[in-house]
Design a protein around this motif. Structure first.
Motif, PDB file in Angstrom:
ATOM      1  N   CYS A 156       0.854  -1.198   0.000  1.00  0.00           N
ATOM      2  CA  CYS A 156       0.000   0.000   0.000  1.00  0.00           C
ATOM      3  C   CYS A 156       0.888   1.246   0.000  1.00  0.00           C
ATOM      4  CB  CYS A 156      -0.905  -0.022   1.230  1.00  0.00           C
ATOM      5  SG  CYS A 156      -1.791   1.528   1.481  1.00  0.00           S
ATOM      6  N   GLU A 158       0.224   4.062   1.061  1.00  0.00           N
ATOM      7  CA  GLU A 158      -0.011   4.917   2.225  1.00  0.00           C
ATOM      8  C   GLU A 158       0.578   4.302   3.506  1.00  0.00           C
ATOM      9  OE1 GLU A 158      -2.167   7.467   1.032  1.00  0.00           O
ATOM     10  OE2 GLU A 158      -1.502   8.629   2.768  1.00  0.00           O
ATOM     11  N   CYS A 159       0.104   3.080   3.825  1.00  0.00           N
ATOM     12  CA  CYS A 159       0.500   2.477   5.108  1.00  0.00           C
ATOM     13  C   CYS A 159       1.631   1.452   4.920  1.00  0.00           C
ATOM     14  CB  CYS A 159      -0.698   1.836   5.815  1.00  0.00           C
ATOM     15  SG  CYS A 159      -1.320   0.382   4.952  1.00  0.00           S
ATOM     16  N   CYS A 179      -4.557   0.193  -0.013  1.00  0.00           N
ATOM     17  CA  CYS A 179      -5.445  -0.816   0.555  1.00  0.00           C
ATOM     18  C   CYS A 179      -6.835  -0.204   0.752  1.00  0.00           C
ATOM     19  CB  CYS A 179      -4.889  -1.343   1.880  1.00  0.00           C
ATOM     20  SG  CYS A 179      -4.898  -0.127   3.212  1.00  0.00           S
ATOM     21  N   CYS A 182      -6.921   2.625   3.541  1.00  0.00           N
ATOM     22  CA  CYS A 182      -6.266   3.892   3.192  1.00  0.00           C
ATOM     23  C   CYS A 182      -6.971   4.622   2.050  1.00  0.00           C
ATOM     24  CB  CYS A 182      -4.809   3.661   2.825  1.00  0.00           C
ATOM     25  SG  CYS A 182      -3.823   3.103   4.224  1.00  0.00           S
TER      26      CYS A 182
HETATM   27 ZN    ZN Z   1      -2.931   1.114   3.394  1.00  0.00          ZN
END
Ligand code: ZN
Length: 248
Positions: A156, A158-159, A179, A182
């Motif tokens: 992902c 973002e995370c 994901c 996110c």
């Molecule tokens: Zn994520």
């Protein structure tokens, strides 16, 4: 004036003046080159049929400093695809790959991986014309990847959590894959089946990819086609030309 020799794949040509042509090639040692083939439209000429689109040639050319156009000196056919020229869908497929190579390749920059991938895809289509669509998807994914436009799809954005391969992930307008949490479910969904296809392209040669994905459902293939079409459109900032309709 310097003389060069390279293996090259002819992509397209335009008529120039009365007897000449401008020919665009993807070459192994100099990337995309545009050159003038003087006199090649005369009945008897030293180039013969070597400058027909999608012919693999050995090319000798002159390059002048600060000139983008080179001058073709000599050509030798390594592989002609003339026998396929009556098959309209193959020709459309070849033209589509050729157009994308012209659009994505910066002139005079060798990219051996791209050259080998393109050659393998032209070869795979020639040998298994029924698998045209699948080979085109493979070509699109690798073209995006080798030119640095294929989004990271293992974790992902973002995370940074690694995707399990069992979940739907989301492609945002910024071309990042996230994901569900996110992305909040926003963006284009990429199903786990398409995700698996993307991973398979990385591991297999094009002919093998076509062979091993024969059982993949039409829906999944359509979804994959929509994804690559969207990615290419965003990179080019317009819709790609002449894409053969799936299942053609
Ligand atoms: Zn994520």
């Amino acid at each position: 004036m310097a003389l060069f020799e390279t293996e090259a794949l002819v992509l397209r040509s335009y008529n120039l003046a009365e007897a000449d042509k401008i020919v665009v090639c993807l070459s192994r040692s100099a990337g995309l080159i545009r050159g003038v083939a003087k006199g090649c439209r005369k009945l008897k000429n030293r180039f013969g049929a070597s400058l027909e689109p999608f012919t693999l040639i050995n090319l000798t050319y002159y390059e002048k400093e600060h000139r983008e156009l080179v001058a073709f000196s000599r050509t030798e056919i390594l592989k002609s695809r003339f026998n396929l020229s009556s098959n309209a869908s193959i020709l459309t497929g070849f033209s589509y790959m050729g157009d994308l190579l012209v659009d994505f390749s910066p002139p005079h920059q060798a990219n051996d991986n791209l050259y080998r991938m393109a050659l393998a895809c032209f070869e795979a289509v020639s040998e298994t014309p029924d698998e045209l669509d699948t080979v085109l998807r493979y070509f699109e994914v690798w073209l995006l990847k080798l030119e640095g436009f294929l989004p990271e799809s293992r974790v992902c954005a973002e995370c940074h959590k690694a995707f399990s391969g069992e979940e739907t992930v989301y492609l945002g307008t910024d071309l990042a894959v996230r994901c569900f949490q996110c992305s909040g479910g926003r963006g284009s969904a990429i199903s786990k089946q398409v995700h698996a296809l993307l991973r398979a392209t990385e591991k297999l040669a094009p002919a093998k990819f076509a062979q091993e994905t024969k059982e993949v459902s039409r829906d999944t293939k359509r979804e994959m086609a929509e994804l690559t079409f969207q990615l290419i459109g965003r990179v080019l900032e317009r819709m790609p030309r002449l894409r053969p309709a799936p299942g053609q």
